[in-house]
Scaffold this motif. Structure first.
Motif, PDB file in Angstrom:
ATOM      1  N   CYS A 147     -42.308 -16.365  47.106  1.00 58.44           N
ATOM      2  CA  CYS A 147     -41.520 -15.722  48.148  1.00 58.44           C
ATOM      3  C   CYS A 147     -40.181 -15.308  47.560  1.00 58.44           C
ATOM      4  O   CYS A 147     -39.722 -15.873  46.566  1.00 58.44           O
ATOM      5  CB  CYS A 147     -41.346 -16.606  49.372  1.00 58.44           C
ATOM      6  N   VAL A 148     -39.603 -14.279  48.171  1.00 56.36           N
ATOM      7  CA  VAL A 148     -38.309 -13.766  47.743  1.00 56.36           C
ATOM      8  C   VAL A 148     -37.419 -13.636  48.976  1.00 56.36           C
ATOM      9  O   VAL A 148     -37.904 -13.489  50.095  1.00 56.36           O
ATOM     10  CB  VAL A 148     -38.424 -12.392  47.033  1.00 56.36           C
ATOM     11  N   SER A 149     -36.119 -13.666  48.758  1.00 58.18           N
ATOM     12  CA  SER A 149     -35.163 -13.480  49.841  1.00 58.18           C
ATOM     13  C   SER A 149     -34.891 -11.985  49.993  1.00 58.18           C
ATOM     14  O   SER A 149     -34.675 -11.294  49.000  1.00 58.18           O
ATOM     15  CB  SER A 149     -33.867 -14.226  49.518  1.00 58.18           C
ATOM     16  N   ARG A 150     -34.896 -11.504  51.236  1.00 65.45           N
ATOM     17  CA  ARG A 150     -34.623 -10.095  51.505  1.00 65.45           C
ATOM     18  C   ARG A 150     -33.525  -9.968  52.545  1.00 65.45           C
ATOM     19  O   ARG A 150     -33.522 -10.663  53.558  1.00 65.45           O
ATOM     20  CB  ARG A 150     -35.871  -9.373  52.039  1.00 65.45           C
ATOM     21  N   GLU A 151     -32.617  -9.042  52.291  1.00 66.17           N
ATOM     22  CA  GLU A 151     -31.586  -8.699  53.266  1.00 66.17           C
ATOM     23  C   GLU A 151     -32.216  -7.817  54.330  1.00 66.17           C
ATOM     24  O   GLU A 151     -32.967  -6.891  54.016  1.00 66.17           O
ATOM     25  CB  GLU A 151     -30.449  -7.950  52.575  1.00 66.17           C
ATOM     26  N   LEU A 152     -31.919  -8.102  55.584  1.00 59.30           N
ATOM     27  CA  LEU A 152     -32.471  -7.321  56.686  1.00 59.30           C
ATOM     28  C   LEU A 152     -31.559  -6.145  57.002  1.00 59.30           C
ATOM     29  O   LEU A 152     -30.344  -6.231  56.854  1.00 59.30           O
ATOM     30  CB  LEU A 152     -32.652  -8.208  57.914  1.00 59.30           C
ATOM     31  N   ARG A 153     -32.153  -5.067  57.456  1.00 51.00           N
ATOM     32  CA  ARG A 153     -31.400  -3.844  57.755  1.00 51.00           C
ATOM     33  C   ARG A 153     -31.718  -3.375  59.167  1.00 51.00           C
ATOM     34  O   ARG A 153     -32.778  -3.640  59.700  1.00 51.00           O
ATOM     35  CB  ARG A 153     -31.814  -2.731  56.791  1.00 51.00           C
ATOM     36  N   TYR A 154     -30.771  -2.651  59.729  1.00 51.16           N
ATOM     37  CA  TYR A 154     -30.978  -2.003  61.026  1.00 51.16           C
ATOM     38  C   TYR A 154     -31.212  -0.514  60.802  1.00 51.16           C
ATOM     39  O   TYR A 154     -30.622   0.085  59.910  1.00 51.16           O
ATOM     40  CB  TYR A 154     -29.745  -2.146  61.925  1.00 51.16           C
ATOM     41  N   HIS A 155     -32.037   0.063  61.671  1.00 45.68           N
ATOM     42  CA  HIS A 155     -32.191   1.513  61.694  1.00 45.68           C
ATOM     43  C   HIS A 155     -31.130   2.136  62.601  1.00 45.68           C
ATOM     44  O   HIS A 155     -30.621   3.223  62.332  1.00 45.68           O
ATOM     45  CB  HIS A 155     -33.593   1.897  62.173  1.00 45.68           C
ATOM     46  N   SER A 156     -30.816   1.408  63.682  1.00 47.82           N
ATOM     47  CA  SER A 156     -29.751   1.873  64.577  1.00 47.82           C
ATOM     48  C   SER A 156     -28.965   0.662  65.070  1.00 47.82           C
ATOM     49  O   SER A 156     -29.478  -0.451  65.115  1.00 47.82           O
ATOM     50  CB  SER A 156     -30.319   2.663  65.764  1.00 47.82           C
ATOM     51  N   VAL A 157     -27.712   0.899  65.431  1.00 48.20           N
ATOM     52  CA  VAL A 157     -26.825  -0.134  65.955  1.00 48.20           C
ATOM     53  C   VAL A 157     -26.256   0.376  67.276  1.00 48.20           C
ATOM     54  O   VAL A 157     -25.629   1.440  67.317  1.00 48.20           O
ATOM     55  CB  VAL A 157     -25.688  -0.450  64.958  1.00 48.20           C
ATOM     56  N   PHE A 158     -26.530  -0.359  68.346  1.00 47.18           N
ATOM     57  CA  PHE A 158     -26.067  -0.021  69.696  1.00 47.18           C
ATOM     58  C   PHE A 158     -26.486   1.406  70.081  1.00 47.18           C
ATOM     59  O   PHE A 158     -25.750   2.119  70.754  1.00 47.18           O
ATOM     60  CB  PHE A 158     -24.554  -0.212  69.828  1.00 47.18           C
ATOM     61  N   GLY A 159     -27.671   1.810  69.636  1.00 47.81           N
ATOM     62  CA  GLY A 159     -28.227   3.114  69.994  1.00 47.81           C
ATOM     63  C   GLY A 159     -27.924   4.226  69.005  1.00 47.81           C
ATOM     64  O   GLY A 159     -28.516   5.294  69.089  1.00 47.81           O
ATOM     65  N   ARG A 160     -27.015   3.995  68.062  1.00 45.44           N
ATOM     66  CA  ARG A 160     -26.648   5.041  67.092  1.00 45.44           C
ATOM     67  C   ARG A 160     -27.404   4.835  65.787  1.00 45.44           C
ATOM     68  O   ARG A 160     -27.218   3.807  65.118  1.00 45.44           O
ATOM     69  CB  ARG A 160     -25.147   5.018  66.823  1.00 45.44           C
ATOM     70  N   PRO A 161     -28.225   5.817  65.362  1.00 44.37           N
ATOM     71  CA  PRO A 161     -28.934   5.685  64.084  1.00 44.37           C
ATOM     72  C   PRO A 161     -27.953   5.586  62.922  1.00 44.37           C
ATOM     73  O   PRO A 161     -26.903   6.229  62.919  1.00 44.37           O
ATOM     74  CB  PRO A 161     -29.752   6.974  63.988  1.00 44.37           C
ATOM     75  N   LEU A 162     -28.295   4.761  61.951  1.00 43.96           N
ATOM     76  CA  LEU A 162     -27.507   4.629  60.732  1.00 43.96           C
ATOM     77  C   LEU A 162     -28.056   5.588  59.680  1.00 43.96           C
ATOM     78  O   LEU A 162     -29.201   6.012  59.754  1.00 43.96           O
ATOM     79  CB  LEU A 162     -27.574   3.196  60.210  1.00 43.96           C
ATOM     80  N   ALA A 163     -27.241   5.890  58.684  1.00 49.24           N
ATOM     81  CA  ALA A 163     -27.713   6.732  57.585  1.00 49.24           C
ATOM     82  C   ALA A 163     -28.872   6.024  56.902  1.00 49.24           C
ATOM     83  O   ALA A 163     -28.839   4.806  56.699  1.00 49.24           O
ATOM     84  CB  ALA A 163     -26.582   6.982  56.595  1.00 49.24           C
ATOM     85  N   PRO A 164     -29.922   6.764  56.555  1.00 52.04           N
ATOM     86  CA  PRO A 164     -31.067   6.114  55.898  1.00 52.04           C
ATOM     87  C   PRO A 164     -30.643   5.453  54.587  1.00 52.04           C
ATOM     88  O   PRO A 164     -29.851   6.002  53.832  1.00 52.04           O
ATOM     89  CB  PRO A 164     -32.032   7.267  55.623  1.00 52.04           C
ATOM     90  N   LEU A 165     -31.192   4.271  54.366  1.00 54.71           N
ATOM     91  CA  LEU A 165     -30.963   3.564  53.117  1.00 54.71           C
ATOM     92  C   LEU A 165     -32.060   3.935  52.134  1.00 54.71           C
ATOM     93  O   LEU A 165     -33.156   4.320  52.540  1.00 54.71           O
ATOM     94  CB  LEU A 165     -30.981   2.051  53.369  1.00 54.71           C
ATOM     95  N   PRO A 166     -31.798   3.811  50.832  1.00 59.77           N
ATOM     96  CA  PRO A 166     -32.860   4.099  49.864  1.00 59.77           C
ATOM     97  C   PRO A 166     -34.047   3.181  50.114  1.00 59.77           C
ATOM     98  O   PRO A 166     -33.879   2.031  50.522  1.00 59.77           O
ATOM     99  CB  PRO A 166     -32.219   3.799  48.517  1.00 59.77           C
ATOM    100  N   GLU A 167     -35.224   3.696  49.869  1.00 57.67           N
ATOM    101  CA  GLU A 167     -36.435   2.899  50.059  1.00 57.67           C
ATOM    102  C   GLU A 167     -36.420   1.744  49.066  1.00 57.67           C
ATOM    103  O   GLU A 167     -36.100   1.922  47.890  1.00 57.67           O
ATOM    104  CB  GLU A 167     -37.687   3.754  49.836  1.00 57.67           C
ATOM    105  N   ALA A 168     -36.783   0.565  49.545  1.00 56.93           N
ATOM    106  CA  ALA A 168     -36.878  -0.610  48.682  1.00 56.93           C
ATOM    107  C   ALA A 168     -38.310  -0.715  48.173  1.00 56.93           C
ATOM    108  O   ALA A 168     -39.244  -0.259  48.825  1.00 56.93           O
ATOM    109  CB  ALA A 168     -36.491  -1.857  49.472  1.00 56.93           C
ATOM    110  N   PRO A 169     -38.507  -1.319  47.010  1.00 54.75           N
ATOM    111  CA  PRO A 169     -39.874  -1.472  46.502  1.00 54.75           C
ATOM    112  C   PRO A 169     -40.701  -2.379  47.380  1.00 54.75           C
ATOM    113  O   PRO A 169     -40.175  -3.292  48.003  1.00 54.75           O
ATOM    114  CB  PRO A 169     -39.679  -2.077  45.113  1.00 54.75           C
ATOM    115  N   ALA A 170     -42.003  -2.144  47.448  1.00 40.63           N
ATOM    116  CA  ALA A 170     -42.904  -2.997  48.216  1.00 40.63           C
ATOM    117  C   ALA A 170     -42.779  -4.415  47.691  1.00 40.63           C
ATOM    118  O   ALA A 170     -42.537  -4.617  46.511  1.00 40.63           O
ATOM    119  CB  ALA A 170     -44.318  -2.484  48.119  1.00 40.63           C
TER     120      ALA A 170
END
Length: 197
Positions: free
Chosen positions: A169-192
């Motif tokens: 297992c590995v530790s992963r930082e979690l990300r939001y797609h939107s915050v309080f209804g506002r979409p965030l800028a897309p982050l680079p795709e992380a490896p599978a």
């Protein structure tokens, strides 16, 4: 209660959590609850072939998310960083695979999981609970688009993601797609397999 608006429900949840450790009774309040669809609209952000994590509310005691799932998308096998988590199906259908930890897996490194116990498909109104003693699962949207409401008894910024083939297992930082209804800028795709949780 089935016609409750999302904002009203979050306020009730905040009052319940006010100053008390844990969120006793959250599962009872979620059982069968399908929120008014129009009240979810600001948080409905879908991505083709993925699922998105959309923050509704967060403080030191509580985090509320709305996840939006394209049909057939799934989370990696993951835990919840020691937090209690409630998962409520708002629309669509889901299958859950629940895992027991047989060895390791308390931090990044070796981890052996038992065979999954499959639950579902489950539809609107179904509630799942993950606790620190049984935190590991994978979620798959079998019918979509699908929407799930998530409540964490304390914010979750990282989690462990499990690879059953490599028994690690590995530790992963979690990300939001939107915050309080506002979409965030897309982050680079992380490896599978680090699909955002």
């Amino acid at each position: 209660m089935n016609a409750m608006r999302l904002g009203e429900w979050v306020e009730l949840l905040r009052e319940k959590a006010g100053g008390m450790p844990g969120l006793e009774g959250v599962g009872d309040g979620l059982a069968g609850l399908v929120l008014e669809p129009a009240s979810l609209q600001p948080y409905l952000h879908f991505r083709r072939g993925r699922y998105t994590r959309n923050l509704i509310y967060r403080d030191a005691r509580l985090e509320v998310l709305l996840n939006c799932w394209d049909a057939g998308t799934f989370s990696p096998i993951h835990d919840h960083d020691g937090q209690e988590c409630w998962f409520s199906v708002q629309s669509g259908a889901f299958v859950l695979e629940n895992y027991t930890l047989e060895a390791g897996g308390l931090g990044p490194g070796p981890a052996r999981l038992g065979p999954p116990v499959r639950v579902g498909p489950m539809g609107a109104g179904f509630v799942d609970f993950r606790c620190p003693e049984a935190p590991i699962h994978r979620v798959t949207a079998t019918g979509g688009p699908a929407v799930s409401l998530h409540v964490y008894a304390g914010p979750v910024d990282r989690c462990l993601v499990f690879d059953t083939r490599r028994q690690r297992c590995v530790s992963r930082e979690l990300r939001y797609h939107s915050v309080f209804g506002r979409p965030l800028a897309p982050l680079p795709e992380a490896p599978a397999p680090s699909v955002p949780l």
